[in-house]
Design an enzyme around this catalytic site. Structure first.
Site, PDB file in Angstrom:
ATOM      1  N   CYS A 294       5.610   1.539  -5.196  1.00  0.00           N
ATOM      2  CA  CYS A 294       6.264   2.030  -6.419  1.00  0.00           C
ATOM      3  C   CYS A 294       6.902   0.860  -7.170  1.00  0.00           C
ATOM      4  O   CYS A 294       6.907   0.836  -8.409  1.00  0.00           O
ATOM      5  CB  CYS A 294       7.321   3.080  -6.080  1.00  0.00           C
TER       6      CYS A 294
ATOM      7  N   ASP B  69      -5.063  -6.985  -1.958  1.00  0.00           N
ATOM      8  CA  ASP B  69      -4.207  -6.899  -0.777  1.00  0.00           C
ATOM      9  C   ASP B  69      -3.597  -8.271  -0.487  1.00  0.00           C
ATOM     10  O   ASP B  69      -4.269  -9.301  -0.582  1.00  0.00           O
ATOM     11  CB  ASP B  69      -5.025  -6.419   0.422  1.00  0.00           C
TER      12      ASP B  69
ATOM     13  N   ASN C 162      -5.369   4.945   5.754  1.00  0.00           N
ATOM     14  CA  ASN C 162      -4.690   5.216   7.014  1.00  0.00           C
ATOM     15  C   ASN C 162      -3.612   6.267   6.783  1.00  0.00           C
ATOM     16  O   ASN C 162      -2.891   6.211   5.779  1.00  0.00           O
ATOM     17  CB  ASN C 162      -4.063   3.925   7.561  1.00  0.00           C
TER      18      ASN C 162
ATOM     19  N   GLY D 232      -2.127   3.182  11.759  1.00  0.00           N
ATOM     20  CA  GLY D 232      -2.113   1.925  11.022  1.00  0.00           C
ATOM     21  C   GLY D 232      -1.496   1.964   9.647  1.00  0.00           C
ATOM     22  O   GLY D 232      -1.530   0.961   8.928  1.00  0.00           O
TER      23      GLY D 232
ATOM     24  N   HIS E 231      -2.786   4.900  -0.366  1.00  0.00           N
ATOM     25  CA  HIS E 231      -3.598   3.781  -0.851  1.00  0.00           C
ATOM     26  C   HIS E 231      -4.935   3.784  -0.137  1.00  0.00           C
ATOM     27  O   HIS E 231      -5.035   4.149   1.032  1.00  0.00           O
ATOM     28  CB  HIS E 231      -2.885   2.433  -0.656  1.00  0.00           C
TER      29      HIS E 231
ATOM     30  N   HIS F  27      -8.055   1.294   0.863  1.00  0.00           N
ATOM     31  CA  HIS F  27      -8.519  -0.086   1.008  1.00  0.00           C
ATOM     32  C   HIS F  27      -9.985  -0.125   0.602  1.00  0.00           C
ATOM     33  O   HIS F  27     -10.806   0.594   1.185  1.00  0.00           O
ATOM     34  CB  HIS F  27      -8.429  -0.554   2.456  1.00  0.00           C
TER      35      HIS F  27
HETATM   36  P1  DGP Z   1      -1.811   0.083   5.581  1.00  0.00           P
HETATM   37  O1  DGP Z   1      -1.718  -0.667   6.872  1.00  0.00           O
HETATM   38  O2  DGP Z   1      -3.051   0.953   5.522  1.00  0.00           O
HETATM   39  O3  DGP Z   1      -0.538   0.841   5.261  1.00  0.00           O
HETATM   40  O4  DGP Z   1      -2.027  -1.014   4.465  1.00  0.00           O
HETATM   41  C1  DGP Z   1      -1.001  -1.599   3.735  1.00  0.00           C
HETATM   42  C2  DGP Z   1      -1.570  -2.818   3.089  1.00  0.00           C
HETATM   43  O5  DGP Z   1      -0.699  -3.207   2.060  1.00  0.00           O
HETATM   44  C3  DGP Z   1      -1.722  -4.013   4.029  1.00  0.00           C
HETATM   45  O6  DGP Z   1      -3.103  -4.364   4.118  1.00  0.00           O
HETATM   46  C4  DGP Z   1      -0.929  -5.125   3.368  1.00  0.00           C
HETATM   47  C5  DGP Z   1      -0.692  -4.608   1.977  1.00  0.00           C
HETATM   48  N1  DGP Z   1       0.587  -4.962   1.402  1.00  0.00           N
HETATM   49  C6  DGP Z   1       1.814  -4.730   1.937  1.00  0.00           C
HETATM   50  N2  DGP Z   1       2.782  -5.185   1.103  1.00  0.00           N
HETATM   51  C7  DGP Z   1       2.144  -5.686   0.013  1.00  0.00           C
HETATM   52  C8  DGP Z   1       2.590  -6.295  -1.198  1.00  0.00           C
HETATM   53  O7  DGP Z   1       3.787  -6.462  -1.452  1.00  0.00           O
HETATM   54  N3  DGP Z   1       1.642  -6.709  -2.060  1.00  0.00           N
HETATM   55  C9  DGP Z   1       0.301  -6.536  -1.813  1.00  0.00           C
HETATM   56  N4  DGP Z   1      -0.546  -6.970  -2.728  1.00  0.00           N
HETATM   57  N5  DGP Z   1      -0.161  -5.956  -0.697  1.00  0.00           N
HETATM   58  C10 DGP Z   1       0.747  -5.544   0.205  1.00  0.00           C
END
Ligand code: DGP
Length: 109
Positions: A7, A30, A86, A92, A99, A101
């Site tokens: 957010c 990511d 996830n 995970g 979100h 991936h």
């Molecule tokens: P999940 O493990 O499915 O909840 O994936 C969360 C993903 O979000 C993980 O691959 C890393 C990414 N992530 C976490 N914080 C940030 C951020 O501040 N910026 C970006 N671009 N990605 C982030």
């Protein structure tokens, strides 16, 4: 100020490498890529996970799926890729904002 990282990205309070944005969807790279193409596609409105979507969210989810396919066409070699979401800590999920991936550019087993 929201405590949800995604957010805060939507609000422009945290930086992100944005690849797509419209009124309701944001896609950004990511921070910790697991593949040459690793893009997160999110609804701008806070939804905790796929586990908490409601019937009212169905049109939005359809547009997100369509957007993923459009981004993948532009960015994933051979138009081959993997889409993952996830749901829950034990599976995970580390960020409690829905979100998807989009992973591509390498071989997956
Ligand atoms: P999940 O493990 O499915 O909840 O994936 C969360 C993903 O979000 C993980 O691959 C890393 C990414 N992530 C976490 N914080 C940030 C951020 O501040 N910026 C970006 N671009 N990605 C982030």
């Amino acid at each position: 100020m929201s405590e949800c990282i995604f957010c805060r990205i939507v609000a422009g309070e945290l930086p992100a490498d944005v690849v797509y944005s419209d009124d309701e969807i944001l896609a950004f790279k990511d921070i910790n890529p697991a593949a040459p193409v690793h893009i997160l596609i999110i609804p701008k409105r806070h939804i905790s996970s796929l586990g908490s979507v409601k019937s009212d969210d169905i049109p939005l989810l359809g547009r997100i799926m369509h957007r993923i396919s459009q981004i993948a066409k532009d960015r994933c070699p051979l138009n081959e890729y993997r889409v993952i979401t996830n749901i829950g800590k034990s599976c995970g999920q580390t960020v409690d904002h829905l979100h998807f991936h989009l992973l591509g550019g390498r071989k997956f087993d």
